[in-house]
Design a protein around this motif. Structure first.
Motif, PDB file in Angstrom:
ATOM      1  N   ILE A  31       0.870  -1.038  -0.001  1.00  0.00           N
ATOM      2  CA  ILE A  31      -0.019  -0.040  -0.051  1.00  0.00           C
ATOM      3  C   ILE A  31       0.857   1.396   0.110  1.00  0.00           C
ATOM      4  O   ILE A  31       1.836   1.431   0.719  1.00  0.00           O
ATOM      5  N   VAL A  32       0.592   2.316  -0.995  1.00  0.00           N
ATOM      6  CA  VAL A  32       1.431   3.356  -1.023  1.00  0.00           C
ATOM      7  C   VAL A  32       0.640   4.524  -0.531  1.00  0.00           C
ATOM      8  O   VAL A  32       1.052   5.528  -0.328  1.00  0.00           O
ATOM      9  N   ASP A  33      -0.664   4.435  -0.644  1.00  0.00           N
ATOM     10  CA  ASP A  33      -1.724   5.424  -0.176  1.00  0.00           C
ATOM     11  C   ASP A  33      -1.840   5.702   1.411  1.00  0.00           C
ATOM     12  O   ASP A  33      -3.094   5.272   1.670  1.00  0.00           O
ATOM     13  N   ARG A  34      -1.024   5.836   1.872  1.00  0.00           N
ATOM     14  CA  ARG A  34      -1.248   6.021   3.431  1.00  0.00           C
ATOM     15  C   ARG A  34      -0.239   7.078   4.033  1.00  0.00           C
ATOM     16  O   ARG A  34       0.736   7.595   3.331  1.00  0.00           O
ATOM     17  N   GLU A  41       5.937   4.054  10.424  1.00  0.00           N
ATOM     18  CA  GLU A  41       6.054   3.060  11.612  1.00  0.00           C
ATOM     19  C   GLU A  41       6.073   1.611  11.202  1.00  0.00           C
ATOM     20  O   GLU A  41       6.750   0.818  11.741  1.00  0.00           O
ATOM     21  N   LEU A  42       5.482   1.395   9.918  1.00  0.00           N
ATOM     22  CA  LEU A  42       5.313   0.199   9.449  1.00  0.00           C
ATOM     23  C   LEU A  42       6.680  -0.271   8.943  1.00  0.00           C
ATOM     24  O   LEU A  42       7.278  -1.526   9.201  1.00  0.00           O
ATOM     25  N   ARG A  43       7.558   0.486   8.402  1.00  0.00           N
ATOM     26  CA  ARG A  43       8.943   0.359   7.832  1.00  0.00           C
ATOM     27  C   ARG A  43       9.596   0.032   9.135  1.00  0.00           C
ATOM     28  O   ARG A  43      10.629  -0.628   8.994  1.00  0.00           O
ATOM     29  N   GLN A  44       9.701   0.887  10.199  1.00  0.00           N
ATOM     30  CA  GLN A  44      10.610   0.613  11.292  1.00  0.00           C
ATOM     31  C   GLN A  44      10.357  -0.770  12.036  1.00  0.00           C
ATOM     32  O   GLN A  44      11.040  -1.498  12.357  1.00  0.00           O
ATOM     33  N   ALA A  45       8.827  -1.110  11.985  1.00  0.00           N
ATOM     34  CA  ALA A  45       8.359  -2.318  12.444  1.00  0.00           C
ATOM     35  C   ALA A  45       8.904  -3.420  11.866  1.00  0.00           C
ATOM     36  O   ALA A  45       9.303  -4.578  12.412  1.00  0.00           O
ATOM     37  N   LEU A  46       9.013  -3.673  10.541  1.00  0.00           N
ATOM     38  CA  LEU A  46       9.543  -4.288   9.493  1.00  0.00           C
ATOM     39  C   LEU A  46      11.021  -4.612   9.646  1.00  0.00           C
ATOM     40  O   LEU A  46      11.437  -5.834   9.990  1.00  0.00           O
ATOM     41  N   ALA A  47      11.484  -3.445   9.894  1.00  0.00           N
ATOM     42  CA  ALA A  47      13.143  -3.343  10.043  1.00  0.00           C
ATOM     43  C   ALA A  47      13.396  -3.957  11.475  1.00  0.00           C
ATOM     44  O   ALA A  47      14.325  -5.024  11.507  1.00  0.00           O
ATOM     45  N   VAL A 230       8.303 -11.353   2.445  1.00  0.00           N
ATOM     46  CA  VAL A 230       9.637 -11.494   2.367  1.00  0.00           C
ATOM     47  C   VAL A 230      10.080 -12.014   0.663  1.00  0.00           C
ATOM     48  O   VAL A 230      10.853 -11.496  -0.192  1.00  0.00           O
ATOM     49  N   GLN A 231       9.138 -12.737   0.146  1.00  0.00           N
ATOM     50  CA  GLN A 231       9.045 -13.203  -1.131  1.00  0.00           C
ATOM     51  C   GLN A 231       8.918 -12.330  -2.273  1.00  0.00           C
ATOM     52  O   GLN A 231       9.441 -12.177  -3.113  1.00  0.00           O
ATOM     53  N   ALA A 232       7.827 -11.589  -1.836  1.00  0.00           N
ATOM     54  CA  ALA A 232       7.375 -10.589  -2.868  1.00  0.00           C
ATOM     55  C   ALA A 232       8.438  -9.372  -2.693  1.00  0.00           C
ATOM     56  O   ALA A 232       8.642  -8.956  -3.787  1.00  0.00           O
ATOM     57  N   CYS A 233       9.034  -9.035  -1.807  1.00  0.00           N
ATOM     58  CA  CYS A 233      10.121  -8.071  -1.710  1.00  0.00           C
ATOM     59  C   CYS A 233      11.191  -8.599  -2.643  1.00  0.00           C
ATOM     60  O   CYS A 233      11.846  -7.700  -3.374  1.00  0.00           O
ATOM     61  N   ARG A 234      11.418  -9.713  -2.478  1.00  0.00           N
ATOM     62  CA  ARG A 234      12.921 -10.219  -3.160  1.00  0.00           C
ATOM     63  C   ARG A 234      12.459 -10.223  -4.651  1.00  0.00           C
ATOM     64  O   ARG A 234      13.391  -9.956  -5.837  1.00  0.00           O
ATOM     65  N   PHE A 235      11.375 -10.478  -5.194  1.00  0.00           N
ATOM     66  CA  PHE A 235      10.781 -10.467  -6.522  1.00  0.00           C
ATOM     67  C   PHE A 235      10.896  -8.799  -6.956  1.00  0.00           C
ATOM     68  O   PHE A 235      11.472  -8.561  -7.919  1.00  0.00           O
ATOM     69  N   ALA A 236      10.558  -7.933  -6.026  1.00  0.00           N
ATOM     70  CA  ALA A 236      10.246  -6.558  -6.569  1.00  0.00           C
ATOM     71  C   ALA A 236      11.650  -5.900  -6.694  1.00  0.00           C
ATOM     72  O   ALA A 236      12.002  -5.134  -7.428  1.00  0.00           O
ATOM     73  N   GLY A 264       1.700   2.749  -8.537  1.00  0.00           N
ATOM     74  CA  GLY A 264       2.957   2.543  -8.051  1.00  0.00           C
ATOM     75  C   GLY A 264       3.196   1.669  -7.184  1.00  0.00           C
ATOM     76  O   GLY A 264       4.026   2.031  -6.043  1.00  0.00           O
ATOM     77  N   ILE A 265       2.826   0.826  -7.251  1.00  0.00           N
ATOM     78  CA  ILE A 265       2.609  -0.400  -6.015  1.00  0.00           C
ATOM     79  C   ILE A 265       4.190  -1.008  -5.829  1.00  0.00           C
ATOM     80  O   ILE A 265       4.666  -1.049  -4.721  1.00  0.00           O
ATOM     81  N   ARG A 266       4.727  -1.410  -7.294  1.00  0.00           N
ATOM     82  CA  ARG A 266       6.048  -1.754  -6.975  1.00  0.00           C
ATOM     83  C   ARG A 266       7.303  -0.625  -6.581  1.00  0.00           C
ATOM     84  O   ARG A 266       7.940  -1.026  -5.648  1.00  0.00           O
ATOM     85  N   ALA A 267       6.941   0.636  -7.029  1.00  0.00           N
ATOM     86  CA  ALA A 267       7.939   1.476  -6.621  1.00  0.00           C
ATOM     87  C   ALA A 267       7.733   1.766  -4.884  1.00  0.00           C
ATOM     88  O   ALA A 267       8.590   1.953  -4.156  1.00  0.00           O
ATOM     89  N   GLY A 268       6.394   1.466  -4.600  1.00  0.00           N
ATOM     90  CA  GLY A 268       6.182   1.747  -2.992  1.00  0.00           C
ATOM     91  C   GLY A 268       6.591   0.620  -2.509  1.00  0.00           C
ATOM     92  O   GLY A 268       6.912   1.037  -0.937  1.00  0.00           O
TER      93      GLY A 268
END
Length: 376
Positions: A31-34, A41-47, A230-236, A264-268
């Motif tokens: 999701i990019v429209d947030r 918050e999401l990025r920090q939580a994932l990291a 994780v798999q979707a990220c590695r593809f992207a 812009g999902i892939r870029a997001g």
């Protein structure tokens, strides 16, 4: 005998590729429209999640599709099975595809239920437009629908252009309305309303158009697993040496319309993936498969928004012996939606390698009923 396989990090396999509590966040990393705060918050939580897994000795890069395929082949050898049949659903179809690459001589037949295309780009024309174009074509082919809603495609293009004429805010409206139409196209309850939604919007009755969409029940419960992400990220993150050629739609889409609805999902995804410290999928993982001469049956749901039928169309190009069946008004996981009909077809295919004489039950399944506007 039937063997159920929980791939690495999922089900009863250990260790798990998950983080307790992370499911309380919006885990759709695409999701990019947030709001910026929510993205941060999401990025920090994932990291933090991935860093914690690494400190515990869990490397996300060891949960790949090639790893799972090798696990399956090891299992076959351990059980001394000379040849087996594979039934795969959703993410499991990726495992089956990779297993075919390393152990095809030990596979007799394969059933792909809701096949996943590892090269799928959610901003590509086929992903954005094909479900709508099919509805426009079906409506035009039926007398009552065509009489009520003529020239749907032209009207749709006009709506998108009209919503996109007023700058960035209006462009978001064009994207949002297109997204609503796509959601409706993948909903058994709303697919028949898409022509009416386009017609009402073309008349300037946007509120009435939106009201035709029927909300579907939410998916049950959050999931704190990182496997898919994780798999979707590695593809992207993967970048081929040559240019990436997006899959075309059923027919040409005007460039301005394509631009206005692109999400812009892939870029997001990329900043989230980079925050997790993930490496791209390897060139070997993403390389086209050699032609696969293993009998394969694709089961596709007409309103499967998770793995749309176009996935199977793209994947089947690499298979030499395929049957593909489309089940009307059927969501993700065909066998679960139609255990008698799809089950009988699957059993026949696995037993004799043919679906001849087993598909008549599909014709008795409910079809799209068009929501015809009465009056003006």
């Amino acid at each position: 005998a039937v063997i159920f396989f929980d791939h690495r990090g999922a089900g009863r396999s250990t260790p798990k590729l998950r983080c307790a509590g992370i499911a309380s966040l919006d885990m759709d990393i695409r999701i990019v429209d947030r709001a910026l705060a929510a993205r941060t918050e999401l990025r920090q939580a994932l990291a933090g999640c991935v860093e914690g897994l690494r400190r515990a000795g869990v490397d996300p890069h060891l949960f790949g599709l090639d790893d799972n395929a090798r696990d399956l082949e090891d299992l076959r050898r351990l059980l001394a099975i000379p040849q087996w049949d594979i039934y795969a659903i959703s993410y499991g179809t990726l495992q089956a595809d990779f297993l075919l690459d390393i152990g095809r001589q030990h596979i007799r037949r394969v059933v792909m239920d809701g096949a996943v295309d590892r090269h799928f780009d959610e901003d590509a024309p086929d992903a954005q437009f094909n479900s709508l174009l099919r509805i426009f074509d079906e409506c035009a082919a039926e007398t009552a629908c065509d009489a009520a809603y003529p020239e749907l495609e032209r009207k749709y293009f006009g709506i998108i252009r009209g919503l996109g004429d007023g700058g960035s805010a209006a462009t978001a409206s064009a994207r949002d309305f297109h997204r609503l139409l796509r959601l409706a196209s993948f909903s058994a309850a709303s697919r028949g309303a898409v022509p009416a939604m386009v017609e009402l919007a073309a008349r300037g009755q946007m509120a009435a158009a939106r009201a035709r969409f029927i909300e579907q029940p939410a998916n049950p419960g959050p999931d704190d697993s990182l496997i898919d992400f994780v798999q979707a990220c590695r593809f992207a993150l993967y970048r081929p040496e040559g240019p990436m050629v997006p899959s075309p739609a059923l027919r040409d889409i005007p460039a301005d319309v394509n631009r206005l609805v692109a999400s812009g999902i892939r870029a997001g995804m990329i900043p989230n993936c980079e925050a997790m410290g993930l490496q791209p999928a390897t060139a070997q993982t993403m390389a086209p498969r050699a032609a696969l001469d293993v009998p394969t049956l694709f089961l596709d749901g007409e309103v499967d928004g998770v793995t749309p039928p176009d996935f199977a169309v793209n994947i089947a190009k690499g298979y030499l012996r395929t049957d593909s069946l489309l089940f009307p008004l059927t969501p993700h996981w065909v066998l679960a939606a139609h255990p008698q009909c799809a089950g009988a077809i699957t059993r026949r295919f696995l037993d004799v390698g043919s679906i001849e004489g087993a598909t008549a039950c599909i014709s008795s399944l409910p079809r799209t009923r068009w929501d015809l506007i009465t009056g003006n």
